[in-house]
Design an enzyme around this catalytic site. Structure first.
Site, PDB file in Angstrom:
ATOM      1  N   GLY A  25      55.167  31.673  59.768  1.00 51.90           N
ATOM      2  CA  GLY A  25      55.451  32.497  58.569  1.00 51.90           C
ATOM      3  C   GLY A  25      54.924  31.810  57.133  1.00 51.90           C
ATOM      4  N   VAL A  65      57.207  35.506  66.158  1.00 56.64           N
ATOM      5  CA  VAL A  65      57.598  34.283  66.857  1.00 56.64           C
ATOM      6  C   VAL A  65      58.877  34.507  67.694  1.00 56.64           C
ATOM      7  CG1 VAL A  65      56.871  32.744  64.982  1.00 56.64           C
ATOM      8  CG2 VAL A  65      59.239  33.614  64.935  1.00 56.64           C
ATOM      9  N   ASN A  96      58.718  27.694  60.163  1.00 56.18           N
ATOM     10  CA  ASN A  96      59.352  28.140  58.774  1.00 56.18           C
ATOM     11  C   ASN A  96      59.914  29.780  58.887  1.00 56.18           C
ATOM     12  OD1 ASN A  96      59.462  28.550  55.456  1.00 56.18           O
ATOM     13  ND2 ASN A  96      58.078  29.900  56.516  1.00 56.18           N
ATOM     14  N   SER A 132      68.720  25.961  56.376  1.00 52.59           N
ATOM     15  CA  SER A 132      69.154  26.235  55.184  1.00 52.59           C
ATOM     16  C   SER A 132      70.466  25.757  54.917  1.00 52.59           C
ATOM     17  CB  SER A 132      69.566  28.123  55.374  1.00 52.59           C
ATOM     18  OG  SER A 132      70.430  28.489  54.479  1.00 52.59           O
ATOM     19  N   TYR A 150      73.708  34.728  59.609  1.00 53.10           N
ATOM     20  CA  TYR A 150      72.363  34.117  59.172  1.00 53.10           C
ATOM     21  C   TYR A 150      72.621  32.460  59.334  1.00 53.10           C
ATOM     22  CZ  TYR A 150      68.788  32.071  55.981  1.00 53.10           C
ATOM     23  OH  TYR A 150      67.724  31.351  55.384  1.00 53.10           O
ATOM     24  N   THR A 155      72.464  31.020  62.917  1.00 46.80           N
ATOM     25  CA  THR A 155      71.170  30.770  63.395  1.00 46.80           C
ATOM     26  C   THR A 155      70.591  29.496  62.556  1.00 46.80           C
ATOM     27  OG1 THR A 155      70.063  32.005  61.578  1.00 46.80           O
ATOM     28  CG2 THR A 155      70.771  33.275  63.459  1.00 46.80           C
ATOM     29  N   ILE A 210      65.996  29.726  46.775  1.00 44.00           N
ATOM     30  CA  ILE A 210      64.575  29.577  46.326  1.00 44.00           C
ATOM     31  C   ILE A 210      64.101  31.187  46.224  1.00 44.00           C
ATOM     32  CG2 ILE A 210      62.347  28.907  47.333  1.00 44.00           C
ATOM     33  CD1 ILE A 210      64.561  26.554  47.453  1.00 44.00           C
TER      34      ILE A 210
HETATM   35  P1  NDP Z   1      60.171  35.369  53.074  1.00 43.11           P
HETATM   36  O1  NDP Z   1      60.706  36.488  53.341  1.00 43.11           O
HETATM   37  O2  NDP Z   1      59.378  35.102  51.664  1.00 43.11           O
HETATM   38  O3  NDP Z   1      58.793  35.033  54.060  1.00 43.11           O
HETATM   39  C1  NDP Z   1      59.207  35.226  55.483  1.00 43.11           C
HETATM   40  C2  NDP Z   1      57.941  34.628  56.152  1.00 43.11           C
HETATM   41  O4  NDP Z   1      58.276  34.653  57.534  1.00 43.11           O
HETATM   42  C3  NDP Z   1      56.816  35.518  55.846  1.00 43.11           C
HETATM   43  O5  NDP Z   1      55.352  34.735  55.904  1.00 43.11           O
HETATM   44  C4  NDP Z   1      56.752  36.428  57.139  1.00 43.11           C
HETATM   45  O6  NDP Z   1      55.342  36.739  57.685  1.00 43.11           O
HETATM   46  C5  NDP Z   1      57.363  35.263  58.306  1.00 43.11           C
HETATM   47  N1  NDP Z   1      57.957  36.128  59.385  1.00 43.11           N
HETATM   48  C6  NDP Z   1      59.110  36.946  59.132  1.00 43.11           C
HETATM   49  N2  NDP Z   1      59.357  37.241  60.559  1.00 43.11           N
HETATM   50  C7  NDP Z   1      58.456  36.870  61.284  1.00 43.11           C
HETATM   51  C8  NDP Z   1      58.342  36.930  62.707  1.00 43.11           C
HETATM   52  N3  NDP Z   1      59.156  37.567  63.469  1.00 43.11           N
HETATM   53  N4  NDP Z   1      57.307  36.227  63.297  1.00 43.11           N
HETATM   54  C9  NDP Z   1      56.415  35.404  62.454  1.00 43.11           C
HETATM   55  N5  NDP Z   1      56.624  35.363  61.189  1.00 43.11           N
HETATM   56  C10 NDP Z   1      57.571  36.055  60.545  1.00 43.11           C
HETATM   57  O7  NDP Z   1      61.102  34.141  53.314  1.00 43.11           O
HETATM   58  P2  NDP Z   1      61.297  32.873  52.371  1.00 43.11           P
HETATM   59  O8  NDP Z   1      60.132  32.135  52.309  1.00 43.11           O
HETATM   60  O9  NDP Z   1      62.423  32.824  51.464  1.00 43.11           O
HETATM   61  O10 NDP Z   1      62.023  31.996  53.612  1.00 43.11           O
HETATM   62  C11 NDP Z   1      61.354  31.230  54.498  1.00 43.11           C
HETATM   63  C12 NDP Z   1      62.211  30.136  55.409  1.00 43.11           C
HETATM   64  O11 NDP Z   1      62.950  29.462  54.655  1.00 43.11           O
HETATM   65  C13 NDP Z   1      62.921  31.104  56.326  1.00 43.11           C
HETATM   66  O12 NDP Z   1      63.395  30.320  57.373  1.00 43.11           O
HETATM   67  C14 NDP Z   1      64.243  31.170  55.554  1.00 43.11           C
HETATM   68  O13 NDP Z   1      65.521  31.530  56.444  1.00 43.11           O
HETATM   69  C15 NDP Z   1      64.370  29.825  54.923  1.00 43.11           C
HETATM   70  N6  NDP Z   1      65.234  30.076  53.673  1.00 43.11           N
HETATM   71  C16 NDP Z   1      65.090  30.462  52.614  1.00 43.11           C
HETATM   72  C17 NDP Z   1      65.708  30.584  51.517  1.00 43.11           C
HETATM   73  C18 NDP Z   1      65.514  31.109  50.357  1.00 43.11           C
HETATM   74  O14 NDP Z   1      66.427  31.005  49.400  1.00 43.11           O
HETATM   75  N7  NDP Z   1      64.506  31.902  49.993  1.00 43.11           N
HETATM   76  C19 NDP Z   1      67.098  29.772  51.370  1.00 43.11           C
HETATM   77  C20 NDP Z   1      67.157  28.852  52.628  1.00 43.11           C
HETATM   78  C21 NDP Z   1      66.352  28.968  53.722  1.00 43.11           C
HETATM   79  P3  NDP Z   1      54.836  38.117  57.129  1.00 43.11           P
HETATM   80  O15 NDP Z   1      54.337  37.933  55.589  1.00 43.11           O
HETATM   81  O16 NDP Z   1      53.600  38.447  57.940  1.00 43.11           O
HETATM   82  O17 NDP Z   1      55.904  39.178  57.142  1.00 43.11           O
END
Ligand code: NDP
Length: 258
Positions: A17, A63, A89, A141, A155, A158, A188
């Site tokens: 990601g 993934v 991630n 998280s 969530y 997980t 974030i």
């Molecule tokens: P975004 O939604 O901004 O980005 C998600 C990323 O994950 C993208 O690059 C997306 O790829 C990729 N992704 C989603 N599903 C899949 C999949 N099935 N296979 C491969 N790649 C995938 O999320 P964030 O950056 O906010 O979050 C990143 C991580 O941080 C996550 O695990 C989230 O749970 C965790 N998190 C986020 C918080 C927040 O407040 N934002 C707080 C706590 C944890 P593509 O661009 O190609 O779709």
């Protein structure tokens, strides 16, 4: 027992990601540190193209689909002789209070967030074992440690799974010199939290989440990327099995009241 020996010149990292949000900031930060970076992404072709132009190896891979992860491993092995850093991630989030349980959405979150972390770690382990000082960093998280934002129960399950996986893997992989840690971000600013919102809605959300922290602030993807760079580095050589919480000091963490 293997002893760690830190990277000299060429370093190899994989970020799942890595196209958007926190993963993108991690990818950019690792590039800045001189790593060769590979990224697994799901749907963002345009972002993947941007990364390729910066020299990143991008592989389209859900993934949560083990066969796709196996194929991604084959593809990346053709270019990378080993992996020094794996950042799990990729993740998705659905707002779902317990009384609105939707099995399909729950299973999708479980599949991508938790199973995805297991599949990627399992398949790439042989490449990590080839490093002299490998490190796995899982993005969990604050929900997974009991922070009580509305509608995050499923969530959170997980992410709690990722936390215990981190601790158990640290135990099991220490014999190979592989360190395993997690970062637990608070709120974030990314597409996950602010995507498809008007400017007014975004400001309202920022205010809500600022008010949930003792520092009265929200987080940026770079706040998490900086921790990942540290955890991957020699400076963190004595740290494993830990969860670094970066949430501005949340006041709605249930563990505070017990
Ligand atoms: P975004 O939604 O901004 O980005 C998600 C990323 O994950 C993208 O690059 C997306 O790829 C990729 N992704 C989603 N599903 C899949 C999949 N099935 N296979 C491969 N790649 C995938 O999320 P964030 O950056 O906010 O979050 C990143 C991580 O941080 C996550 O695990 C989230 O749970 C965790 N998190 C986020 C918080 C927040 O407040 N934002 C707080 C706590 C944890 P593509 O661009 O190609 O779709």
């Amino acid at each position: 027992m293997s002893s760690q020996s830190y990277f000299k010149s060429v370093m190899y990292a994989l970020v799942t990601g890595g196209t958007r949000g926190i993963g993108r900031a991690i990818t950019e930060a690792l590039l800045k540190e001189g790593y060769n970076v590979a990224v697994l992404y799901h749907g963002s072709e345009d972002k993947a193209k941007e990364l390729r132009e910066k020299g990143v190896l991008t592989v389209r891979c859900d993934v949560g689909d083990r066969n796709q992860v196996k194929k991604a491993k084959e593809e990346i092995s053709n270019h990378f002789p080993r992996l020094d850093v794996l950042v799990n991630n990729a993740g998705i989030w659905y707002l779902m209070p317990f009384e609105q349980f939707d099995e399909e959405k729950y299973e999708r979150m479980l599949r991508v967030n938790l199973n995805g972390t297991i599949y990627v770690t399992y398949e790439f382990l042989s490449l990590l074992k080839k490093s002299s000082a490998a490190s796995i960093i899982n993005i969990a998280s604050n929900a997974g440690i009991g922070t009580a934002a509305e509608g995050t129960t499923f969530y959170a399950i997980t992410k709690a799974g990722i936390i215990i996986l981190t601790r158990r893997l640290a135990f099991e992989l220490g014999k190979y010199g592989i360190r395993v840690n997690a970062v637990a971000p608070g709120w974030i600013e990314t597409d996950m939290t602010l995507g498809n919102k008007s400017d007014e809605e975004k400001e309202k959300l920022r205010e809500i989440f600022r008010n949930k922290t003792v520092l009265h602030t929200t987080g940026k993807p770079e706040d998490i990327a900086n921790i990942v760079v540290f955890l991957a580095s020699e400076k963190a050589r004595y740290i494993t099995g830990q969860v670094i919480v970066a949430d501005g000091g949340r006041i709605d963490n249930l563990t505070h009241s017990v």
